[in-house]
Design a protein around this motif. Sequence first.
Motif, PDB file in Angstrom:
ATOM      1  N   ASP A   1      -2.715  -6.719   1.358  1.00 21.62           N
ATOM      2  CA  ASP A   1      -3.852  -7.347   1.309  1.00 21.62           C
ATOM      3  C   ASP A   1      -5.201  -6.805   0.340  1.00 21.62           C
ATOM      4  N   GLY A   2      -4.825  -5.679  -0.498  1.00 21.15           N
ATOM      5  CA  GLY A   2      -5.470  -5.280  -1.467  1.00 21.15           C
ATOM      6  C   GLY A   2      -6.100  -4.204  -1.016  1.00 21.15           C
ATOM      7  N   VAL A   3      -6.199  -3.802   0.312  1.00 15.74           N
ATOM      8  CA  VAL A   3      -7.141  -2.757   0.831  1.00 15.74           C
ATOM      9  C   VAL A   3      -6.277  -1.514   1.412  1.00 15.74           C
ATOM     10  N   SER A   4      -5.033  -1.984   2.086  1.00 18.39           N
ATOM     11  CA  SER A   4      -4.300  -0.799   2.882  1.00 18.39           C
ATOM     12  C   SER A   4      -3.355  -0.052   1.760  1.00 18.39           C
ATOM     13  N   GLU A   5      -3.141   1.140   2.057  1.00 17.51           N
ATOM     14  CA  GLU A   5      -2.543   1.949   1.266  1.00 17.51           C
ATOM     15  C   GLU A   5      -0.934   1.326   0.597  1.00 17.51           C
ATOM     16  N   PRO A   6      -0.897   1.528  -0.767  1.00 20.99           N
ATOM     17  CA  PRO A   6       0.228   0.862  -1.187  1.00 20.99           C
ATOM     18  C   PRO A   6       1.483   1.359  -0.595  1.00 20.99           C
ATOM     19  N   ASP A   7       2.465   0.670  -0.325  1.00 22.30           N
ATOM     20  CA  ASP A   7       3.606   0.959   0.498  1.00 22.30           C
ATOM     21  C   ASP A   7       4.889   0.756  -0.529  1.00 22.30           C
ATOM     22  N   GLU A   8       5.928   1.177   0.137  1.00 23.17           N
ATOM     23  CA  GLU A   8       7.319   1.118  -0.468  1.00 23.17           C
ATOM     24  C   GLU A   8       7.633   0.070  -1.314  1.00 23.17           C
TER      25      GLU A   8
END
Lengths: 366, 540
Positions: free
Chosen positions: B203-210
């Motif tokens: 989504d471009g906002v949430s913390e980058p995930d695995e």
Amino acid sequence: MSTEDTFVRFKEVQKSYDGETLVVKNLNLDIERGEFVTMLGPSGSGKTTCLMMLAGFEPATHGEIYLGDRPINAVPPHKRGIGMVFQNYALFPHMTVNENLAFPLEVRKLSKSEIATRTKRALDMVQLGAFGDRRPAQLSGGQQQRVAVARALVFDPDLVLMDEPLGALDKQLREQMQYEIKHIHESLGVTVVYVTHDQSEALTMSNRIAVFDDGVIQQLAPPSDLYERPENAFVAQFIGENNRLMGSVEAIDGKECQVKIDNGEVIRALKVNVDGVGQRATLSLRPERVEVNPEPGKFPNVFDAKVEELIYLGDHIRTRASVCGHDDFIVKIPNASHHASLNEGDTVKFGWSMEDCRALDVSGIH
Amino acid sequence: MAANNATSVEPLLTADGTPLKTSLQRSLRRSKLRATALVLPPLLFLIGLFVLPIGNLLTRSTDDTLINHQLPLTFAMLGQWDRQELPDESLFEAIFLDLTSLNKYLIKDNFATAVDPDDPAWKIQIPKKGPYRDAMIEIAPHWKDAKTWLLIYEIAITAAEATGTEREIKHQQKRAQFKICSMLTPLTNATCSKLYKVLNEWDGVSEPDEALFEALYKDLASANKYLLGKSSTRMNYEKPGFKSLIKKSGRKLKKVNEPPYKEAMIKADKRWGDIGFWHALLAMQKPQTSGYYLNAVDRKWDENREVVMQPEERQVYVMLWWRTFLVSLIVTVGCLLLAYPVAHLLATLPLKYSNLLMICVLMPFWTSLLVRIVAWMIMLQQEGVVNDTLVMLGLPDEHRLPMMYNFTGTIIVMIQILLPFMILPIYSVMKTIPPSYMKAAQNLGAPPSLAFLRVYMPQTLPGIGAGVILVFIVAIGYYITPELVGGKDGRLIGNMVAYHMQKSLNWGLAAAMGSILLAGILILYWIYDKIVGIDNMKLG
Ligand SMILES: Nc1ncnc2c1ncn2[C@@H]1O[C@H](COP(=O)(O)OP(=O)(O)OP(=O)(O)O)[C@@H](O)[C@H]1O
Ligand SMILES: [Mg+2]
């Protein structure tokens, strides 16, 4: 006329470029040492061709050309020792004026100092002493022309040929250069063969003029003779202005003849170039030899004239009138105070002497 | 009078009171604009097709940035090496990390002198099977931040929103994948397809995930493989065998997990113990290299950074340069000797014949180059027309002249092909020389031969100069003819350029040779200008 002093001689020279037409037809011409002879004639009459044969660039198809007493038909151009001024000057563009002048001396293997003095003398002669280091392209037309003359003279040739050397110059400069060339000719005593189709140039400069037409010399004579005593209709027409009246010969009496012109009037004229009674003839009459309202009995030829047009030219008034059925008869009336002033439409008398009216052939008229 | 005086002090005005200068400028502007509009297309064309490619050529011939991206840590440490003995463990470790890890793409200052070898991030290992996130963040903490990802995220979603035909959309997506890769790596033609896919799900906002990190790792890994291939090719130019060394040891090195690396690498391939390979690295250390130029003249850097000759068996180019120069010279002189009389004939013959002759001169322009060359093959080969004729005339059969597939063949055919380039400029100058000059010279007393030498010939110099320059320049870069008829000893430098462009793909070397050719031509041009003057040149 073949005297001791004949220097250049064309003997029965003929020239054809294509083997079909003769550009020069049976040319016989003797030129004396130190003479200034002009070849005058309309374009295409073969003047340049004659000059080229003399310079050695065109072989004569027939006949022989002599220089001194030597036949030169087999002598290549570079051994003839003839100076030449070309129509476009042909100054070498990659050499300076000095180098151009030095060229004929260098090929003759003269010493350096000799070359320098001669070059300088030639340049001074044409008043271009300060221009020695210029290229031809950096000179004006008149200056180039002088350089060309200087180059043709720098190696002291006995004969100089000039092919319309003043053709590219404006009127004023041309007149000045005519004078200078004449002057150089007189002071150096070289023989000059000059080509032009400007008759006033020919008249002012030459000792003798050869009038060319159609590969034939029509008349060879000093300028005054040529003007005053043209021998045929072509020369009369070509040199100066002249009134022409056509008619046929009625009677011949010694050096005089009577010609009946086409409207029935009979004019008494000098017999110059007519063969016999019944022949067609051209009468040639200079405009300035006609008198308006002459004293009765002064002239054998007096006719009625109707003034058609007057053109005021300052020193004279040019008058067009109808005379003897010709409405293009020109008379030059000097602008003198005592003279009768004419008006258009007036009817007056024109008179002229027998000697001034020359009866000539009809052939040479185009 | 008074009014006149006033105007001479104040600026001149036009009738309606505007200053003369202003209205003059206004009236000129229109025509200036139009003139500019007319000049612009050819100018753009020239820049686009001439200036830019040549600029590109010049940069390519010295560009060494790729290898600097590949071995940042190694090059940063290389300066400390004494160059006398095999490097110690620290340098082996650096090159091991550069070849096997992806850390260099994540660390910000990873290029040339900016590299900080003491940064512990270089030595952190990313587990090959994941999880990737923690290790990668540890190497470069800014990747934790969503902002770092936004740049490539934008690219991905802009492409995903593209409209148009199916083909256009596909094209947009592909371009986006290239673009992402070129943001992360020095490569412009690697695709980051995995990143593209997962970025579009983010989504471009949430913390980058695995998932994002895994895609990043995988795309970088494949890009690295590609870069490694390219840079090992580059290394191979400096030292033959380098490519195979990297390729062979690469697989084995993957299994090495801990120091000492020196031992492990030499064990993987004993060439790592050869100091020559390490010396070769020295030549590539800077982002700009003169190596291609040295190579083009059979020279190279030695371990003391001094220019030395290549080993005997690798010396080819100097000989080729000389041969090219010689061939161009012979061809130019040959063309001049043949062209001068022909041009003179053309300029002086009557129109009827000169037109016919002109057609003959131009004929080579109208026939295909290949056809002409094949015709020459038929003429000149061992069993060819010329040899057959000679044999018929009494030449012993076993002494047939070799005229094809050698030096002679190249020269004969090149002269024929380049002849019009010599004839036309000379002809166009001769045409303007009126015959009256030759006449005048003879009239002044010069025999025809002297008149020719002193008066005619000097005036044709501009044409000779133009022809000579033209033929020489074209000849010096010629390659098709030598390729087809030159055989082994008729090959020229142009053939080498073509070879490196098309076969070996060593574009840097090809560009260097091209640049040398260009420089040579400019020098010739300069010399010509000094001697003859360029404004004296007439090209037709
Ligand atoms: N090289 C040539 N080949 C063929 N015909 C020529 C050649 N030169 C001149 N002619 C022809 O010969 C005739 C005479 O030419 P020439 O040049 O002698 O005339 P010109 O009297 O000098 O005329 P202009 O006053 O115009 O210079 C002309 O009809 C011309 O067409
Ligand atoms: Mg003429």
